[in-house]
Every structure is written in C-alpha cells, then in structure tokens.
Design a protein around this motif. Structure first.
Motif: not given
Length: 298
Positions: A1-24
């Motif tokens: 069974m092939t390994q699932r592509q690691d998509l966690s980098r996109w969640a990092v983008l979401s984390i960064a967006a959340a921090i920015v919007t919380i501040a604003l």
C-alpha cells in the motif's frame, strides 16, 4: 500500500491565516466595542484550534500502514473534521451568549468605519486561504483539509453578516441590531458545524464509495463478464482518500488455480487504473456451486 501524501503543509497555511485574522478582528472589536465583531474574533480562535487539529490529523494520515493499522491511518482525517464541527457549534454558543447579553444591555459603537475596514481585510485573508484549502482538499480527497476550508469560508460569511449588522447600527442608530445579526450568524454557524459532524461521522461508518466511482467499478467488471465469468457480492467503502472494493469472482469449476489467479490480477489492475487510490480484494469461487452465490448480507 502506497503512503499517503503529507498534506500538513496546507494546514500550516490555515494556522497562519487564523493567527493573522484573530489579531485583526480583536483590534476591530477593541476599537468599535461591537459584540458582532467580538463573536467574529471568537470564531477565529476556533479556526486556530481546528487548524492545529487538522495539522495533526494530516500528519497521522500520511503515515504508512503498520502492524497495528494494516489499512493505513487515513480515517484520522475524519476525526479532525468531527472535532472541527463540534468546535464550530461551541463557538456559536459563545456568540449567542454574548449577543443576548448585548440585547439586554445595548451599547453604542465607536469608530465603526475603521473597525469594518479591518474586518474586511481579515475576511479577505480567510477567503483566499479557504479557496485554496477546499481546492486541494477536493483534488486530494482530504476530509480534514476540505472541512478546514469550509470552516474558513463560513468565517467569511460570518464576517460579512457582522459587517452588515455594524453598518446597520451606524445608519439606523439602533444598537440592538448588532446583537440581532450576531445571533443570526450563530445560527448559521450551528448549521455548518452540524453538517461537518454528520458528513465526517458517515466517513467513520465505512460509507460506500461515491456513485460515480461505483459506476466506474461496475463498468470495469462488465468488461470482464463472459458466459463463464461473473462477479457477485460486490461491496465498497471509503476511508479518507482511500477506496476499498471486495467481491466474489465466479469462474468455471474446472479452471486451474493459476488461470483464476491470473484473471483476478487483470481485474484488480484494471480497477486500480480506473479508480484512484483503490484497494481491491477478490475471492475466487466456482460458478457452478450454489454456495458461491451466498451473500454476506443475508
């Protein structure tokens, strides 16, 4: 069974967006005193928690199968989506509480124009990130990313509602409109949260694959059916990005084991080419034996 592509980098983008919007949004609430903007900032905190949860789930989903998880870790994404839906509902409860308190004790708003301008910027950040997460989530069949994207998109609509409420207060001078709009926003959030929980729970329950993909499976099997070969008891399920199909393949009883095995290999290979991330299991049985037609569903 092939390994699932690691998509966690996109969640990092979401984390960064959340921090920015919380501040604003916190700055916008502090300037205006609007309970609607406060509720909007509170939902962004939930966005941050959800994004961290999605990051963890995606890292787990990328792990290969092991001795304790023979079929991989893809269902971890559903757990993240369920948790996100629950947090959305919790945020709605906080918004309702704050809005009811403001209905009872209305308060004049200050510096409305500046506060709304900041909220528009925050909403723009969320909108762009939501579009990207949903796009990647759909193309990669990631329940966690798509849920996070839908959550952020809900935040965009929430901010739009709050902006309308604050704007109406500025025009009409009726302070309670701010709280009324906040309650309406909370109701919308509850609906979205419930849908996320419902859809993700269905994934945990081994729901069948989508109709379009099941149609492709049936089309492939029809191509292998002859007077002596048939397929029976075909069943499917999905787990995150993975699709599973298992079936009985009925062949003439006088075939050799090798001949039946070779045909099964051809069927599996054709199915894997036709449906992405498909895992196939075929049980070979003699077509002239009545027991071969027994179903697991009986």
């Amino acid at each position: 069974m092939t390994q699932r592509q690691d998509l966690s980098r996109w969640a990092v983008l979401s984390i960064a967006a959340a921090i920015v919007t919380i501040a604003l949004k916190t700055v916008a609430w502090w300037i205006t005193g609007s309970v609607g903007l406060l509720s909007d900032a509170a939902e962004s905190v939930v966005n941050l928690v959800a994004a961290v949860g999605a990051f963890i789930a995606l890292r787990i989903a990328a792990r290969p199968s092991d001795d304790d998880h023979n079929f991989g870790h893809s269902k971890s994404e559903y757990l993240s989506a369920v948790a996100e839906g629950a947090m959305i509902v919790a945020a709605a409860g906080f918004i309702c509480y704050s809005a009811i308190e403001r209905l009872i004790n209305p308060q004049e708003l200050d510096a409305v124009g500046i506060g709304l301008g900041i909220s528009v910027i925050a909403s723009g950040v969320n909108g762009l990130v939501a579009w990207k997460l949903m796009s990647v989530g759909r193309s990669q069949r990631s329940a966690a990313l798509e849920a996070d994207g839908k959550h952020l998109l809900t935040d965009v609509w929430t901010t739009a509602g709050v902006i309308v409420g604050v704007g109406l207060v500025a025009v009409t001078g009726w302070s309670r409109l701010d709280a009324v709009v906040a309650i309406a926003v909370a109701i919308n959030i509850i609906v979205v949260g419930w849908r996320l929980v419902r859809d993700s729970t269905m994934g945990l329950m081994d729901t069948v694959i989508p109709d379009a993909e099941r149609g492709v499976v049936d089309e492939v099997l029809d191509g292998f059916r002859t007077s002596g070969v048939d397929f029976h008891d075909v069943r499917t399920r999905e787990a995150g990005h993975l699709r599973f199909v298992q079936m009985h393949m009925l062949v003439p009883g006088d075939w050799t084991v090798r001949r039946g095995h070779d045909l099964a290999e051809d069927v599996e290979e054709t199915l894997r080419r036709a449906v992405e991330d498909l895992r196939c299991t075929i049980h070979i049985e003699p077509i002239d034996d009545p027991r071969s037609y027994e179903s697991w569903r009986r």
